[in-house]
Design a protein around this motif. Structure first.
Motif, PDB file in Angstrom:
ATOM      1  N   LYS A 183       0.829  -1.212   0.000  1.00  0.00           N
ATOM      2  CA  LYS A 183       0.000   0.000   0.000  1.00  0.00           C
ATOM      3  C   LYS A 183       0.860   1.257   0.000  1.00  0.00           C
ATOM      4  N   ARG A 203       1.075   3.987  -3.088  1.00  0.00           N
ATOM      5  CA  ARG A 203       0.804   5.419  -2.893  1.00  0.00           C
ATOM      6  C   ARG A 203       1.929   6.272  -3.469  1.00  0.00           C
ATOM      7  N   TRP A 240      -0.627  10.368   3.128  1.00  0.00           N
ATOM      8  CA  TRP A 240      -1.706   9.501   2.650  1.00  0.00           C
ATOM      9  C   TRP A 240      -1.769   8.236   3.501  1.00  0.00           C
ATOM     10  N   SER A 241      -0.612   7.674   3.814  1.00  0.00           N
ATOM     11  CA  SER A 241      -0.567   6.441   4.611  1.00  0.00           C
ATOM     12  C   SER A 241      -1.107   6.663   6.020  1.00  0.00           C
ATOM     13  N   LEU A 284      -3.374   9.038   6.867  1.00  0.00           N
ATOM     14  CA  LEU A 284      -4.800   9.360   6.798  1.00  0.00           C
ATOM     15  C   LEU A 284      -5.653   8.189   6.303  1.00  0.00           C
ATOM     16  N   ASP A 285      -5.046   7.273   5.566  1.00  0.00           N
ATOM     17  CA  ASP A 285      -5.832   6.207   4.941  1.00  0.00           C
ATOM     18  C   ASP A 285      -5.251   4.833   5.281  1.00  0.00           C
ATOM     19  N   ARG A 286      -4.785   4.673   6.493  1.00  0.00           N
ATOM     20  CA  ARG A 286      -4.071   3.451   6.873  1.00  0.00           C
ATOM     21  C   ARG A 286      -4.967   2.226   7.020  1.00  0.00           C
ATOM     22  N   LYS A 287      -6.287   2.411   7.105  1.00  0.00           N
ATOM     23  CA  LYS A 287      -7.186   1.272   7.322  1.00  0.00           C
ATOM     24  C   LYS A 287      -7.695   0.650   6.019  1.00  0.00           C
ATOM     25  N   ARG A 288      -7.388   1.259   4.902  1.00  0.00           N
ATOM     26  CA  ARG A 288      -7.883   0.736   3.617  1.00  0.00           C
ATOM     27  C   ARG A 288      -7.210  -0.597   3.284  1.00  0.00           C
ATOM     28  N   TYR A 339      -6.199  -0.808  -3.175  1.00  0.00           N
ATOM     29  CA  TYR A 339      -6.529   0.286  -4.107  1.00  0.00           C
ATOM     30  C   TYR A 339      -6.792  -0.288  -5.500  1.00  0.00           C
TER      31      TYR A 339
END
Length: 427
Positions: free
Chosen positions: A15, A19, A100-101, A103-107, A110
């Motif tokens: 991930k 990014r 980005w990692s 703020l969006d670490r639970k995704r 992609y």
């Protein structure tokens, strides 16, 4: 990269890597487009203007570049400006990927964004190589050796000049290279993407090798074409390794396109067809027209060719001492408005030519390196094989005679092709 399905959970490393790659590739596509997308320079004119102000400022105030950074287009793709754009894109991608990692670490993955990224990369690499392929098929990029090149020695050539002569000599090899690059069009279709990437990787690596080892200033672009092609292959690298190195049968999966409404699907397919049609049809027509303007079919100057000086007289005295710095060895005229003079010490000088509209056999020549070095050059054609000339320069009255050299006078252009060779003809 893990299997690309919507339920797959990517690893943290995958991930984070994605990014970074997505931001970096996006910035390269936007700001190092190099005409890959039609009308891009007009569409992206304003952001490019911002970049043209930002990069020189950052070079002076952030990176500490000790000289002025030019934004002028010079034909080189490896200028200081270009390297700073790449460095800036790299740093922005790192910073953005970190934020980005966080703020969006639970995704989990992609998958959809991966599709759009591969779409951008496929079209960037594919359209770029198609444009390069067309100018090789028509042989515009590497022109056939002209008069200037034919009278130059290998030692006088730059590595890039040597490569241009080698590649430009053979129209057949240009056609071969052009077709190989046109096959990058396979990247534009999802079903042929992997095969297209395999072919394109070999083509792009060869381009990169030539650029690196012959010091051709397109190293940045060619390196990115290789890296981007490797990215396209990364999803299938495990399966390809199993197939090629273990002999185990496997199955490649086509990248799935996100589901859209029927109208959007139709619109996207129509746009794709128009884009590909435009790139191939307009690109081919444009290359044909360019060939007539400055390629092999362009009009040649009236005195086009190489003229070997056979007699050189200064103030009534015939000069035979080859060490005399005033003695000319040859005259070469290759392009409209220019002339090259070569002396016996192999020094050469280029002159601009200004035709006299009132006198047929006369033009004014001016040295490119010294504007004060200018005189009226009178000439007379002698049949089709020679050229007599006279002029006055620095109080010297100079007369000369010359013989026109043809293709048969140069080994490179007279040797031709031989199916049977009893011995290697390596000269």
């Amino acid at each position: 990269m893990s299997e690309l399905s919507s339920e797959t959970k990517w690893s943290s490393l995958e991930k984070i890597g994605f990014r970074f790659i997505s931001i970096y590739f996006l910035l390269i596509v936007l700001f190092q487009n190099n005409g890959a997308f039609p009308f891009w320079y007009k569409i992206f004119k304003i952001p490019q203007g911002w970049l043209n102000k930002l990069i020189p400022w950052m070079g002076a105030n952030v990176y500490g570049v000790p000289y002025e950074i030019s934004i002028k287009l010079t034909g080189s793709g490896d200028t200081t400006f270009d390297y700073l754009v790449i460095l800036t894109a790299f740093l922005v991608a790192i910073i953005t990927a970190i934020l980005w990692s966080i703020l969006d670490r639970k995704r989990n993955n992609y998958i959809k964004l991966y599709y759009w990224l591969t779409l951008a990369v496929r079209y960037y690499v594919g359209l770029m190589l198609i444009s390069y392929g067309l100018v090789k098929v028509i042989q515009l990029q590497f022109s056939y050796p002209g008069p200037y090149r034919l009278i130059s020695s290998y030692g006088e050539s730059s590595p890039m000049g040597l490569a241009w002569t080698f590649l430009g000599f053979s129209k057949g090899y240009n056609l071969f290279m052009g077709i190989a690059e046109l096959l990058a069009g396979l990247l534009l279709f999802r079903r042929t993407m992997t095969f297209g990437a395999l072919v394109t990787l070999m083509t792009a690596m060869n381009i990169m090798a030539v650029n690196y080892f012959y010091d051709i200033p397109v190293k940045i672009l060619s390196t990115h074409l290789v890296v981007m092609t490797l990215f396209l292959l990364s999803r299938d690298i495990k399966r390809l390794t199993i197939f090629f190195f273990k002999g185990v049968s496997t199955k490649l999966e086509v990248i799935k396109r996100p589901e859209f409404k029927k109208g959007i699907n139709i619109a996207m397919n129509v746009f794709k067809g128009l884009l590909i049609g435009y790139v191939f049809i307009y690109g081919f027509i444009n290359a044909i027209e360019a060939e007539k303007q400055y390629g092999s079919k362009a009009p040649k100057p009236d005195l086009y060719g190489v003229y070997e000086v056979t007699n050189f007289v200064i103030n009534g005295d015939t000069i035979t001492n080859y060490k005399n710095e005033k003695l000319w060895k040859s005259i070469a005229i290759q392009r409209e408005g220019s002339m090259q003079i070569r002396k016996f010490d192999n020094s050469k000088e280029y002159f601009g030519i200004e035709k006299d509209s009132l006198v047929a056999d006369k033009f004014k020549v001016t040295s490119w390196s010294d504007d004060s070095k200018s005189y009226d050059f009178n000439y007379k054609k002698v049949d089709s094989t020679g050229l007599d000339f006279d002029f006055i320069f620095e109080r010297d009255t100079i007369y000369g005679a010359s013989k026109r050299l043809d293709k048969k006078d140069f080994l490179l252009t007279k040797r031709g092709f031989h199916w049977i060779s009893e011995y290697p003809y390596n000269r």
